[in-house]
Design an enzyme around this catalytic site. Structure first.
Site, PDB file in Angstrom:
ATOM      1  N   GLU A 286       1.011   5.797   0.996  1.00 28.85           N
ATOM      2  CA  GLU A 286       1.887   5.484  -0.155  1.00 28.85           C
ATOM      3  C   GLU A 286       1.066   4.864  -1.282  1.00 28.85           C
ATOM      4  OE1 GLU A 286       5.363   3.278   1.091  1.00 28.85           O
ATOM      5  OE2 GLU A 286       5.508   4.372   2.977  1.00 28.85           O
TER       6      GLU A 286
ATOM      7  N   GLU B 247       6.999  -0.325   9.223  1.00 30.59           N
ATOM      8  CA  GLU B 247       7.036  -1.760   8.905  1.00 30.59           C
ATOM      9  C   GLU B 247       7.576  -2.653  10.017  1.00 30.59           C
ATOM     10  OE1 GLU B 247       9.109  -1.966   5.158  1.00 30.59           O
ATOM     11  OE2 GLU B 247       7.523  -0.892   4.105  1.00 30.59           O
TER      12      GLU B 247
END
Ligand code: XIL
Length: 394
Positions: free
Chosen positions: A278, A171
């Site tokens: 994910e 991220e």
């Protein structure tokens, strides 16, 4: 004020509270049915791509043998939901803990699953000491680099030869329109090259490991360009990066298939493997896209009822819509299966999903292929159908 927004940095939450959060609160206590004839997902996708799930505290601490057996039955790649993040692996400087990560590797070995490392360098779930400057000063580049390199060398070194794939940096791309990288403590102290340096350190610690850049919403136009810029610059500098992980925290009603397809084409066009790391498909209302864990909402009881509509069960029509969305997603994955290394679900069945607690605690979401009794939902059958179809062209 409607929907008060609360900013919460997970790095400051204690491990104990995370343990409670991650336990499947409304999970079935029923043992697995030994006569359950549901075809294991790993057989469904054999020869296509790895199909993964998370193992979290309840499994890694030996408190939920049925959940562990269920994960071992269906999946052939395991990621720790929390236990290999920096707040676990190095809670204090120089004090490393690998017990739960070791357990994940052991449970993977029992069933031939590939153990995945998640994650080394992130702004969240990273203890404050990492980012504290010396004698109250702002964190300087050399100290930050040295802490990052030591962390990576020790953690990757510990799992060398066992953990085959690492989410090295998580991220780092900014969500803001005019900003390239997230101004995280790592980026601020080291500069944009913290990413290149993290990959170099991981490669030095285990030259055989497959190294991934992992992020949410990077398939979407507003972040894909920045992601391509980052990946190209890393490749131009001959940084050892091998794959890109699209987190794929998607929501029913807003799955953007053309953007996902474009992302697969663009990222694989750079010569990188593509992962969906994910995957989940939440059905509850939310104001946030993706998975920015710095946002949590706290609500009144009335507001909560409105945003938690399926407490009593998932209505059939919603389950059908979800199945159709999953079928389309897996049709696309099948079409590009030669580019896709792995598809990992963030949890094995609905009760295990983090979305029951994000971005609002204590809701009842239904984002996965199996229900709270671990029985296959319409989405499971849709995915199996997608896997059995023959697709042509890339
Ligand atoms: C989540 C876990 O599932 C939760 O238990 C925890 O409270 C917060 O983090 N992006 C990531 C994952 O890369 O590590 C996050 O996992 C979900 C969003």
């Amino acid at each position: 004020m409607v929907n008060r927004r609360m900013s919460k940095v997970f790095g400051v939450i204690t491990m104990a509270s995370l343990c409670v959060l991650a336990l499947p609160g409304n999970a079935s206590s029923k043992p697995m049915d030994p006569t359950d004839a549901t075809k294991p997902l790993k057989e469904v996708f054999k020869g296509k791509f790895l199909i993964g799930t998370t193992l979290d505290f309840h499994e890694l601490l030996g408190r939920a043998p049925e959940d562990t057996a269920f994960a071992q039955k269906h999946f052939n790649a395991f990621t720790c939901g929390n236990s290999m993040k920096p707040d676990f692996t190095q809670p204090q400087e120089g004090r490393f803990t690998f017990e739960q990560g070791d357990k994940m590797v052991e449970l993977a070995a029992q069933c031939g699953a590939v153990p995945i490392g998640h994650t080394l360098v992130w702004h969240s779930q990273t203890p404050a000491w990492f980012f504290a400057g010396k004698q109250g000063q702002p964190l300087d580049r050399e100290t930050a680099l040295s802490r990052m390199r030591t962390h990576i060398a020790t953690v990757v070194g510990h799992f060398k030869g066992k953990v085959k794939q690492w989410d090295v940096v998580n991220e780092a791309i900014s969500d803001a329109p005019n900003e390239y990288l997230r101004p995280s403590p790592w980026q601020k102290a080291i500069g944009d090259d913290f990413i290149a340096e993290a990959f170099r350190a991981a490669h030095a610690a285990d030259p055989a490991a497959l190294l991934t850049y992992n992020d949410y919403n990077i398939e979407m136009g507003y972040k894909r360009g920045k992601t391509l810029r980052l990946l190209k610059s890393l490749l131009d500098q001959k940084v050892p990066i091998h794959a890109v992980g699209i987190q794929a925290h998607w929501r029913l009603g807003s799955v953007n298939l053309p953007e996902i397809e474009k992302a697969i084409q663009d990222f694989s066009g750079l010569g990188l493997r593509v992962m969906f790391t994910e995957l989940d498909l939440g059905v509850l209302p939310t104001r946030y896209q993706g998975a920015d864990v710095s946002h949590q909402e706290s609500l009144t009881l009335e507001q909560r009822a409105a945003i938690d509509p399926y407490k009593a069960g998932l209505p059939d029509d919603v389950a059908k819509k979800q199945a159709e969305a999953y079928r389309q997603i897996f049709d696309l994955f099948m079409k590009y299966r030669s580019k896709i290394e792995r598809v990992t679900f963030w949890g094995s069945y609905d009760a295990e999903s983090w979305l029951n607690n994000f971005p609002i605690r204590g809701r009842t979401d239904y984002p996965l292929l199996f229900n709270r009794q671990r029985k296959p939902k319409p989405a499971y059958f849709a995915v199996v159908e997608a896997a059995s179809e023959t697709h042509k062209g890339e």
